[in-house]
Scaffold this active site. Sequence first.
Site, short mmCIF file in Angstrom:
data_model
loop_
_atom_site.label_atom_id
_atom_site.label_comp_id
_atom_site.label_asym_id
_atom_site.label_seq_id
_atom_site.Cartn_x
_atom_site.Cartn_y
_atom_site.Cartn_z
N GLY A 1 38.31 36.92 67.09
CA GLY A 1 36.98 37.03 67.71
C GLY A 1 35.97 37.76 66.83
N LEU B 1 42.47 31.76 71.05
CA LEU B 1 41.34 30.97 70.54
C LEU B 1 40.45 30.46 71.67
CD1 LEU B 1 43.07 29.00 67.60
CD2 LEU B 1 41.90 31.22 67.51
N ASP C 1 48.71 33.66 74.18
CA ASP C 1 47.96 34.34 75.23
C ASP C 1 48.68 35.62 75.63
OD1 ASP C 1 46.71 34.91 77.82
OD2 ASP C 1 45.90 32.87 77.60
N SER D 1 33.55 49.84 76.46
CA SER D 1 32.14 49.46 76.33
C SER D 1 31.25 50.52 76.94
CB SER D 1 31.96 48.14 77.08
OG SER D 1 30.61 47.86 77.27
N TYR E 1 33.14 42.64 84.97
CA TYR E 1 33.54 42.87 83.58
C TYR E 1 33.62 44.37 83.30
CZ TYR E 1 32.95 43.73 78.61
OH TYR E 1 33.09 44.25 77.35
N LYS F 1 36.87 47.20 82.38
CA LYS F 1 36.94 48.19 81.29
C LYS F 1 37.27 49.56 81.85
CE LYS F 1 36.08 45.54 77.76
NZ LYS F 1 37.19 45.16 76.89
N ASN G 1 25.88 48.42 71.31
CA ASN G 1 25.54 46.99 71.18
C ASN G 1 25.83 46.47 69.77
OD1 ASN G 1 24.02 47.94 73.59
ND2 ASN G 1 23.32 45.84 73.63
P1 NAD Z 1 35.28 37.81 71.35
O1 NAD Z 1 35.27 36.96 72.56
O2 NAD Z 1 34.58 37.31 70.14
O3 NAD Z 1 36.77 38.20 70.94
C1 NAD Z 1 37.80 38.29 71.88
C2 NAD Z 1 38.96 37.43 71.38
O4 NAD Z 1 40.03 37.51 72.30
C3 NAD Z 1 38.59 35.95 71.25
O5 NAD Z 1 38.95 35.49 69.95
C4 NAD Z 1 39.40 35.26 72.33
O6 NAD Z 1 39.80 33.96 71.94
C5 NAD Z 1 40.56 36.21 72.50
N1 NAD Z 1 41.18 36.22 73.84
C6 NAD Z 1 40.56 36.29 75.04
N2 NAD Z 1 41.47 36.34 76.03
C7 NAD Z 1 42.70 36.30 75.45
C8 NAD Z 1 44.03 36.31 75.94
N3 NAD Z 1 44.28 36.36 77.26
N4 NAD Z 1 45.04 36.26 75.06
C9 NAD Z 1 44.80 36.19 73.72
N5 NAD Z 1 43.57 36.16 73.20
C10 NAD Z 1 42.52 36.22 74.05
O7 NAD Z 1 34.68 39.23 71.78
P2 NAD Z 1 34.20 40.45 70.88
O8 NAD Z 1 32.72 40.52 70.98
O9 NAD Z 1 34.86 40.39 69.56
O10 NAD Z 1 34.78 41.65 71.76
C11 NAD Z 1 36.03 42.21 71.49
C12 NAD Z 1 36.33 43.26 72.55
O11 NAD Z 1 35.28 44.24 72.54
C13 NAD Z 1 36.37 42.70 73.97
O12 NAD Z 1 37.39 43.39 74.67
C14 NAD Z 1 35.02 43.06 74.53
O13 NAD Z 1 35.06 43.23 75.93
C15 NAD Z 1 34.74 44.38 73.84
N6 NAD Z 1 33.31 44.69 73.71
C16 NAD Z 1 32.47 43.78 73.14
C17 NAD Z 1 31.11 44.06 73.04
C18 NAD Z 1 30.15 43.07 72.46
O14 NAD Z 1 28.94 43.20 72.70
N7 NAD Z 1 30.60 42.10 71.67
C19 NAD Z 1 30.63 45.29 73.53
C20 NAD Z 1 31.52 46.20 74.09
C21 NAD Z 1 32.87 45.88 74.18
C1 WQD Z 2 19.90 43.84 74.92
C2 WQD Z 2 18.45 43.98 75.34
C3 WQD Z 2 17.94 42.82 77.37
C4 WQD Z 2 18.68 38.81 75.79
C5 WQD Z 2 25.59 43.54 76.91
C6 WQD Z 2 26.61 43.78 77.98
C7 WQD Z 2 27.41 45.00 77.68
C8 WQD Z 2 27.99 44.93 76.26
C9 WQD Z 2 26.96 44.58 75.23
C10 WQD Z 2 30.22 44.14 76.33
C11 WQD Z 2 18.26 44.21 76.84
C12 WQD Z 2 17.18 42.20 76.21
C13 WQD Z 2 18.54 40.18 75.93
C14 WQD Z 2 17.52 37.99 75.84
C15 WQD Z 2 16.18 39.97 76.14
N1 WQD Z 2 29.00 43.93 76.14
N2 WQD Z 2 17.30 40.74 76.11
N3 WQD Z 2 16.30 38.60 76.02
O1 WQD Z 2 22.70 43.85 78.11
O2 WQD Z 2 22.56 45.82 76.53
O3 WQD Z 2 24.70 44.66 76.84
O4 WQD Z 2 26.25 43.41 75.64
O5 WQD Z 2 30.76 45.14 76.68
O6 WQD Z 2 28.40 45.08 78.64
O7 WQD Z 2 25.93 43.93 79.22
O8 WQD Z 2 22.93 43.51 75.60
O9 WQD Z 2 22.08 41.90 73.96
O10 WQD Z 2 22.27 41.20 76.39
O11 WQD Z 2 20.52 42.86 75.74
O12 WQD Z 2 15.05 40.46 76.32
O13 WQD Z 2 17.58 36.77 75.75
O14 WQD Z 2 17.78 42.74 75.06
O15 WQD Z 2 17.14 42.83 78.53
O16 WQD Z 2 17.17 45.06 76.99
P1 WQD Z 2 23.15 44.50 76.88
P2 WQD Z 2 22.00 42.27 75.40
#
Ligand code: NAD
Ligand code: WQD
Length: 343
Positions: free
Chosen positions: A10, A33, A58, A124, A148, A152, A178
């Site tokens: 990912g 994947l 998985d 997160s 979601y 967490k 972020n």
């Molecule tokens: P992503 O979706 O790109 O990566 C997650 C990966 O896990 C994917 O490749 C997916 O195929 C795999 N996956 C999902 N369910 C699975 C399962 N049951 N078994 C095996 N593989 C599985 O997401 P990311 O952005 O890389 O995020 C990684 C982690 O960080 C996640 O736990 C997400 O919640 C957390 N996180 C992400 C963000 C963000 O903004 N990207 C912010 C805070 C926390």
């Molecule tokens: C950022 C800012 C929007 C899209 C999310 C999840 C959070 C975490 C990170 C996993 C905000 C604004 C956005 C658009 C916009 N993920 N915006 N137009 O909401 O802070 O966090 O991703 O854990 O759980 O909620 O991130 O990138 O969606 O938004 O104006 O099309 O951009 O309102 O102020 P967010 P985001």
Amino acid sequence: MAILVTGGAGYIGSHTCVELLENGHDVIVIDNLSNSSLDVLDRIHTLTNKKVTFYKGDLLDRTMLETIFTGHSIESVIHFAGLKAVGESVEQPNRYYYTNLMSTLHLLQVMDKYNVHKLVFSSSATVYGTGNLMPLNEEARLSAVNPYGRTKLMIEEMLADHYRSNQAWRFIVLRYFNPIGAHPSGMIGEDPAGRPNNLMPYVTQVAVGKLPELNIFGDDYSTHDGTGVRDYIHVVDLALGHIQALKKTAEPGYHTYNLGTGQGYSVLDVIHTFEEVNGNPVPYRVQGRRSGDAAVCYADVEKAKKELNWEATRGLQDMCRDAWRWQVQNPNGYQKARSFQSN
Ligand code: NAD
Ligand code: WQD
């Protein structure tokens, strides 16, 4: 001894695999994947000249996990795998609770069985409730506002309970703010399926002409320009935070850390920086607020600085430049690269 990376294909996982390999670790990835592509693994290989051992599987399949733990000597686990789309979690709560919680429970069971007790977990900033003072430190009040986020929060509690029951465990919970941007090579990056939910991939798709304009969700917040403020962190800085977190698992304990820059930027700050750095306009239209959005969210990063010896060094300009390079080199993400190769 190897590091097992769940969800390593990912967005954040792939960047972390690169840093792990470059730091000399052996890496095993399990990923189903469901939200990533096999091409990622070739890109990681090209970038590092090293290969990860890959299992397409998985985490809901315990037998698969057992196979991996039987076949390898695993030192620690970095657990990224899970479902992460906030809106989807509201529509499909059962799928989110089942996948995120059961996957983690399986992992903990199998780790315990094979006597592996070091785990770095992707949490997160979404676990922080509303009404906290900024910057958010790790002691701020917790409460999630969607399924979601609640997964967490529940997983954090599950890990803490495991530590209370057995002090051999070493848990490092990382609360990401972020994450945006991409590897500076432009070889790996964020590849959202369908229309992006998050700001930066939306911005890059508008700038490249795939989407007509960005919708700004509200310009009437009490922030310097009325648009929402977030703590954007370069995905490579975030990946490096995991290398430091792994070091911290040398001692037993349960620790939580914010991974952010400590600096808040508004949606308009992001758009203007992106336009300035990349020379491409980002047309936008102001819409109403998006439900569930906070006005401002940024991290107190002192604890990670002090205890993990980690801090973000890349700024918003780097994030915008690298996100754009990834977009331009891969206009349709990994999919496009695949169809180019087969043509
Ligand atoms: P992503 O979706 O790109 O990566 C997650 C990966 O896990 C994917 O490749 C997916 O195929 C795999 N996956 C999902 N369910 C699975 C399962 N049951 N078994 C095996 N593989 C599985 O997401 P990311 O952005 O890389 O995020 C990684 C982690 O960080 C996640 O736990 C997400 O919640 C957390 N996180 C992400 C963000 C963000 O903004 N990207 C912010 C805070 C926390
Ligand atoms: C950022 C800012 C929007 C899209 C999310 C999840 C959070 C975490 C990170 C996993 C905000 C604004 C956005 C658009 C916009 N993920 N915006 N137009 O909401 O802070 O966090 O991703 O854990 O759980 O909620 O991130 O990138 O969606 O938004 O104006 O099309 O951009 O309102 O102020 P967010 P985001």
